[in-house]
Design a protein around this motif. Structure first.
Motif, PDB file in Angstrom:
ATOM      1  N   ARG A   1       0.668  -0.900  -0.311  1.00 56.22           N
ATOM      2  CA  ARG A   1       0.178  -0.223   0.244  1.00 56.22           C
ATOM      3  C   ARG A   1       1.312   1.569  -0.338  1.00 56.22           C
ATOM      4  O   ARG A   1       1.737   1.165   0.726  1.00 56.22           O
ATOM      5  CB  ARG A   1      -0.900   0.159   1.329  1.00 56.22           C
ATOM      6  N   PRO A   2       0.749   1.963  -1.078  1.00 57.86           N
ATOM      7  CA  PRO A   2       1.430   3.463  -1.312  1.00 57.86           C
ATOM      8  C   PRO A   2       0.891   4.573   0.139  1.00 57.86           C
ATOM      9  O   PRO A   2      -0.111   3.794   0.761  1.00 57.86           O
ATOM     10  CB  PRO A   2       1.054   4.823  -2.645  1.00 57.86           C
ATOM     11  N   GLY A   3       2.110   5.913   0.501  1.00 63.12           N
ATOM     12  CA  GLY A   3       1.617   6.220   1.695  1.00 63.12           C
ATOM     13  C   GLY A   3       0.066   6.751   1.431  1.00 63.12           C
ATOM     14  O   GLY A   3       0.057   7.255   0.665  1.00 63.12           O
ATOM     15  N   PRO A   4      -0.254   8.051   2.505  1.00 67.87           N
ATOM     16  CA  PRO A   4      -1.029   9.099   2.318  1.00 67.87           C
ATOM     17  C   PRO A   4      -1.095  10.136   1.278  1.00 67.87           C
ATOM     18  O   PRO A   4       0.704  10.331   1.166  1.00 67.87           O
ATOM     19  CB  PRO A   4      -1.741   9.184   3.562  1.00 67.87           C
ATOM     20  N   PRO A   5      -2.174  10.471   0.735  1.00 69.44           N
ATOM     21  CA  PRO A   5      -1.274  12.467  -0.129  1.00 69.44           C
ATOM     22  C   PRO A   5      -1.297  13.202   1.163  1.00 69.44           C
ATOM     23  O   PRO A   5      -1.072  12.902   1.957  1.00 69.44           O
ATOM     24  CB  PRO A   5      -3.147  12.362  -0.701  1.00 69.44           C
ATOM     25  N   GLY A   6       0.558  13.765  -0.146  1.00 73.58           N
ATOM     26  CA  GLY A   6       1.119  14.868   0.543  1.00 73.58           C
ATOM     27  C   GLY A   6      -0.381  15.875   0.329  1.00 73.58           C
ATOM     28  O   GLY A   6      -0.754  15.828   0.098  1.00 73.58           O
ATOM     29  N   PRO A   7       0.563  17.322   1.143  1.00 73.35           N
ATOM     30  CA  PRO A   7      -0.063  17.989   0.890  1.00 73.35           C
ATOM     31  C   PRO A   7      -0.332  18.746  -0.471  1.00 73.35           C
ATOM     32  O   PRO A   7      -0.035  18.575  -1.381  1.00 73.35           O
ATOM     33  CB  PRO A   7       1.078  19.376   1.524  1.00 73.35           C
ATOM     34  N   ALA A   8      -1.475  19.077   0.035  1.00 72.80           N
ATOM     35  CA  ALA A   8      -2.297  19.772  -2.114  1.00 72.80           C
ATOM     36  C   ALA A   8      -1.045  20.836  -2.389  1.00 72.80           C
ATOM     37  O   ALA A   8      -0.726  21.886  -2.153  1.00 72.80           O
ATOM     38  CB  ALA A   8      -3.490  19.848  -2.187  1.00 72.80           C
ATOM     39  N   ARG A   9      -0.798  20.892  -3.794  1.00 69.59           N
ATOM     40  CA  ARG A   9       0.076  22.056  -4.388  1.00 69.59           C
ATOM     41  C   ARG A   9      -0.826  23.667  -4.425  1.00 69.59           C
ATOM     42  O   ARG A   9      -2.178  23.318  -4.761  1.00 69.59           O
ATOM     43  CB  ARG A   9       0.749  21.457  -5.855  1.00 69.59           C
ATOM     44  N   SER A  10      -0.318  24.272  -4.048  1.00 68.12           N
ATOM     45  CA  SER A  10      -1.587  25.204  -4.178  1.00 68.12           C
ATOM     46  C   SER A  10      -1.539  26.590  -5.112  1.00 68.12           C
ATOM     47  O   SER A  10      -3.184  27.087  -5.372  1.00 68.12           O
ATOM     48  CB  SER A  10      -0.390  26.701  -4.062  1.00 68.12           C
ATOM     49  N   ALA A  11      -1.237  26.098  -6.303  1.00 67.75           N
ATOM     50  CA  ALA A  11      -1.956  26.007  -8.306  1.00 67.75           C
ATOM     51  C   ALA A  11      -1.997  24.767  -8.704  1.00 67.75           C
ATOM     52  O   ALA A  11      -1.203  23.999  -8.763  1.00 67.75           O
ATOM     53  CB  ALA A  11      -1.538  27.381  -8.167  1.00 67.75           C
ATOM     54  N   VAL A  12      -2.807  24.247  -9.160  1.00 63.81           N
ATOM     55  CA  VAL A  12      -3.215  23.525 -10.020  1.00 63.81           C
ATOM     56  C   VAL A  12      -4.140  23.756 -11.541  1.00 63.81           C
ATOM     57  O   VAL A  12      -4.573  24.095 -11.682  1.00 63.81           O
ATOM     58  CB  VAL A  12      -3.771  22.425  -9.656  1.00 63.81           C
ATOM     59  N   GLY A  13      -2.777  23.505 -12.148  1.00 65.86           N
ATOM     60  CA  GLY A  13      -3.356  24.274 -14.226  1.00 65.86           C
ATOM     61  C   GLY A  13      -4.041  23.125 -13.709  1.00 65.86           C
ATOM     62  O   GLY A  13      -4.328  22.022 -13.338  1.00 65.86           O
ATOM     63  N   PRO A  14      -4.977  23.596 -15.876  1.00 60.77           N
ATOM     64  CA  PRO A  14      -6.484  22.707 -16.046  1.00 60.77           C
ATOM     65  C   PRO A  14      -6.407  21.444 -16.296  1.00 60.77           C
ATOM     66  O   PRO A  14      -4.542  20.777 -16.888  1.00 60.77           O
ATOM     67  CB  PRO A  14      -6.427  23.574 -17.572  1.00 60.77           C
ATOM     68  N   LEU A  15      -6.659  20.290 -15.299  1.00 64.00           N
ATOM     69  CA  LEU A  15      -6.420  19.058 -16.170  1.00 64.00           C
ATOM     70  C   LEU A  15      -7.307  17.883 -16.819  1.00 64.00           C
ATOM     71  O   LEU A  15      -8.312  19.358 -17.524  1.00 64.00           O
ATOM     72  CB  LEU A  15      -6.683  17.939 -14.753  1.00 64.00           C
ATOM     73  N   ARG A  16      -6.714  16.905 -18.107  1.00 63.00           N
ATOM     74  CA  ARG A  16      -7.699  16.435 -18.602  1.00 63.00           C
ATOM     75  C   ARG A  16      -7.702  15.120 -17.985  1.00 63.00           C
ATOM     76  O   ARG A  16      -7.369  14.319 -16.944  1.00 63.00           O
ATOM     77  CB  ARG A  16      -6.574  16.203 -19.689  1.00 63.00           C
ATOM     78  N   LEU A  17      -9.998  15.103 -17.936  1.00 60.31           N
ATOM     79  CA  LEU A  17     -10.144  13.652 -17.926  1.00 60.31           C
ATOM     80  C   LEU A  17     -10.028  12.749 -18.611  1.00 60.31           C
ATOM     81  O   LEU A  17     -10.464  12.648 -19.644  1.00 60.31           O
ATOM     82  CB  LEU A  17     -11.451  14.046 -17.364  1.00 60.31           C
ATOM     83  N   CYS A  18     -10.086  11.578 -18.454  1.00 60.71           N
ATOM     84  CA  CYS A  18      -9.864  10.677 -19.647  1.00 60.71           C
ATOM     85  C   CYS A  18     -10.731   9.354 -18.381  1.00 60.71           C
ATOM     86  O   CYS A  18      -9.545   9.068 -17.543  1.00 60.71           O
ATOM     87  CB  CYS A  18      -9.016  10.086 -20.186  1.00 60.71           C
ATOM     88  N   VAL A  19     -11.389   8.347 -19.318  1.00 60.39           N
ATOM     89  CA  VAL A  19     -12.090   7.343 -18.259  1.00 60.39           C
ATOM     90  C   VAL A  19     -12.098   6.191 -18.863  1.00 60.39           C
ATOM     91  O   VAL A  19     -12.520   6.308 -20.459  1.00 60.39           O
ATOM     92  CB  VAL A  19     -13.392   7.661 -17.936  1.00 60.39           C
ATOM     93  N   TYR A  20     -11.409   5.184 -18.437  1.00 59.72           N
ATOM     94  CA  TYR A  20     -11.452   3.759 -19.344  1.00 59.72           C
ATOM     95  C   TYR A  20     -12.108   2.634 -18.301  1.00 59.72           C
ATOM     96  O   TYR A  20     -13.006   2.543 -16.987  1.00 59.72           O
ATOM     97  CB  TYR A  20     -10.252   3.391 -19.044  1.00 59.72           C
ATOM     98  N   GLN A  21     -13.042   1.601 -19.177  1.00 58.13           N
ATOM     99  CA  GLN A  21     -13.379   0.438 -18.459  1.00 58.13           C
ATOM    100  C   GLN A  21     -12.763  -0.588 -18.748  1.00 58.13           C
ATOM    101  O   GLN A  21     -11.890  -0.915 -19.953  1.00 58.13           O
ATOM    102  CB  GLN A  21     -14.691   0.535 -19.662  1.00 58.13           C
ATOM    103  N   VAL A  22     -12.103  -1.534 -17.396  1.00 58.89           N
ATOM    104  CA  VAL A  22     -11.486  -2.354 -18.009  1.00 58.89           C
ATOM    105  C   VAL A  22     -12.286  -4.029 -18.255  1.00 58.89           C
ATOM    106  O   VAL A  22     -13.870  -4.076 -17.505  1.00 58.89           O
ATOM    107  CB  VAL A  22     -11.094  -2.561 -15.865  1.00 58.89           C
ATOM    108  N   PRO A  23     -11.939  -4.422 -19.172  1.00 62.02           N
ATOM    109  CA  PRO A  23     -13.037  -5.592 -19.108  1.00 62.02           C
ATOM    110  C   PRO A  23     -12.975  -7.029 -18.301  1.00 62.02           C
ATOM    111  O   PRO A  23     -12.226  -6.718 -18.075  1.00 62.02           O
ATOM    112  CB  PRO A  23     -12.407  -6.119 -20.929  1.00 62.02           C
ATOM    113  N   ALA A  24     -14.060  -7.319 -17.897  1.00 61.58           N
ATOM    114  CA  ALA A  24     -14.089  -8.305 -16.755  1.00 61.58           C
ATOM    115  C   ALA A  24     -12.916  -9.297 -16.550  1.00 61.58           C
ATOM    116  O   ALA A  24     -12.867  -9.638 -15.500  1.00 61.58           O
ATOM    117  CB  ALA A  24     -14.726  -9.207 -16.839  1.00 61.58           C
ATOM    118  N   SER A  25     -12.708 -10.405 -17.940  1.00 60.22           N
ATOM    119  CA  SER A  25     -11.296 -10.772 -18.673  1.00 60.22           C
ATOM    120  C   SER A  25     -10.400 -10.562 -17.886  1.00 60.22           C
ATOM    121  O   SER A  25      -8.737 -11.205 -17.495  1.00 60.22           O
ATOM    122  CB  SER A  25     -11.242 -11.536 -19.153  1.00 60.22           C
ATOM    123  N   LEU A  26      -9.780  -8.974 -17.833  1.00 62.57           N
ATOM    124  CA  LEU A  26      -8.873  -8.020 -17.185  1.00 62.57           C
ATOM    125  C   LEU A  26      -8.463  -7.506 -15.658  1.00 62.57           C
ATOM    126  O   LEU A  26      -7.381  -7.245 -15.896  1.00 62.57           O
ATOM    127  CB  LEU A  26      -8.454  -7.459 -18.403  1.00 62.57           C
TER     128      LEU A  26
END
Length: 329
Positions: free
Chosen positions: A212-237
């Motif tokens: 298990r990775p560690g917990p999230p660190g403090p948020a950056r004070s400024a974050v530029g625009p983000l691109r959202l990409c959503v994916y569907q995982v086949p049941a077999s994978l």
């Protein structure tokens, strides 16, 4: 039939990272004659997987054991009049995006090619410094005026790669594309328009399989625009080592929704003890490339992962509200 001046050495020689000393693909070699086969049909039948970077035999596309033509030297009694090269290319799709096509090309000005193919292979090793890439020989057949064909041995240099004379000869002839067929979609028009890859790996699953990775660190004070990409995982994978999802929707995340997403990704809730694989996940990437990638499970355990480019991934716990903010844009 569509004719074109084609640089065959570039289009038809696959490149793969490897060490020196690549070997000829297929049975046979320079010391035995190539098997002569009656009646050339097509690349689709004789070489359905030609051009794949890593050919994987299967029952549907591979000839039965013992029936593959033996690669070897050109018999003096066989007089080639044309060369056929089977390969693969990526091109724009008819409605956008990209698709992979299988190609069959034919060349009839082949005297330089025949001279190059009759050269001996050089001894591998010695003092020659070899580069790391391996040039994979093309799927090449020679035809005579009776329609018979054979697969010639391709002589190699001291690094085990096709000799420069062969590469130069393949780049020279006037060739004609006699057949193409679509193999698969590389990138859909929708993924292209959204600026997303057609497939992506669920890194939340990958990172949590080995601890298990560690917990999230403090948020950056400024974050530029983000691109959202959503994916569907086949049941077999879904429970595989690196489950790959297929693109569903995406685009630039609206500013008002981005603010809510970043607040949700900065929470300090304990991560639930859960092993249910996600069927859908979101990837958030900075448009300017500056900053970490963010992965969110949209169902299943609802976890999220912040993955800085310098390493040190951080795991957090999302919820239904975060998933709702990552709906279609």
């Amino acid at each position: 039939m569509r004719s074109s001046r084609t640089v065959l050495a570039v289009a038809l020689l696959g490149m793969a990272l490897s060490g020196c000393g690549g070997t000829e693909i297929g049975p046979g070699g320079a010391d035995e004659p190539a098997q002569i086969v009656d009646g050339w049909t097509s690349c689709a039948k004789e070489a359905p997987r030609a051009g794949e970077m890593i050919p994987v035999p299967n029952a549907e596309t591979s000839p039965p054991a013992g029936q593959e033509p033996t690669i070897g030297r050109i018999d003096p009694a066989f007089t080639p009049v044309a060369a056929v090269i089977c390969g693969r290319e990526i091109r724009p799709g008819p409605t956008g995006g990209q698709e992979q096509i299988a190609t069959e090309r034919r060349a009839e000005e082949i005297a330089p090619l025949l001279s190059a193919l009759r050269l001996p292979s050089e001894r591998v090793g010695g003092e020659v410094a070899c580069t790391l890439e391996m040039v994979i020989p093309p799927w090449l057949a020679l035809l005579d005026d009776r329609g018979r064909w054979l697969r010639p041995h391709i002589p190699t240099d001291s690094c085990g790669k096709p000799r420069a004379e062969v590469i130069a000869a393949l780049a020279g002839p006037q060739s004609a594309t006699v057949d193409t067929r679509t193999v698969r979609q590389i990138e859909s028009a929708a993924a292209e328009a959204a600026g997303c890859a057609q497939q992506w790996t669920d890194m939340v699953w990958v990172e949590t399989r080995n601890g298990r990775p560690g917990p999230p660190g403090p948020a950056r004070s400024a974050v530029g625009p983000l691109r959202l990409c959503v994916y569907q995982v086949p049941a077999s994978l879904q429970e595989g080592e690196k489950p790959a999802g297929d693109f569903v929707y995406g685009g630039q995340l609206p500013t008002e929704r981005q603010a809510g997403v970043l607040r949700a990704l900065n929470n300090r809730r304990a991560v639930v003890d859960c092993s249910t694989p996600a069927t859908r996940f979101a990837v958030l990437r900075p448009l300017d490339g500056a900053g970490p990638d963010r992965y969110v499970e949209l169902d299943g355990c609802r976890r999220f992962l912040v993955a800085p480019t310098t390493g040190g991934a951080q795991l957090g716990q999302g919820d239904d509200a975060l998933a709702a903010l990552l709906g279609p844009v």
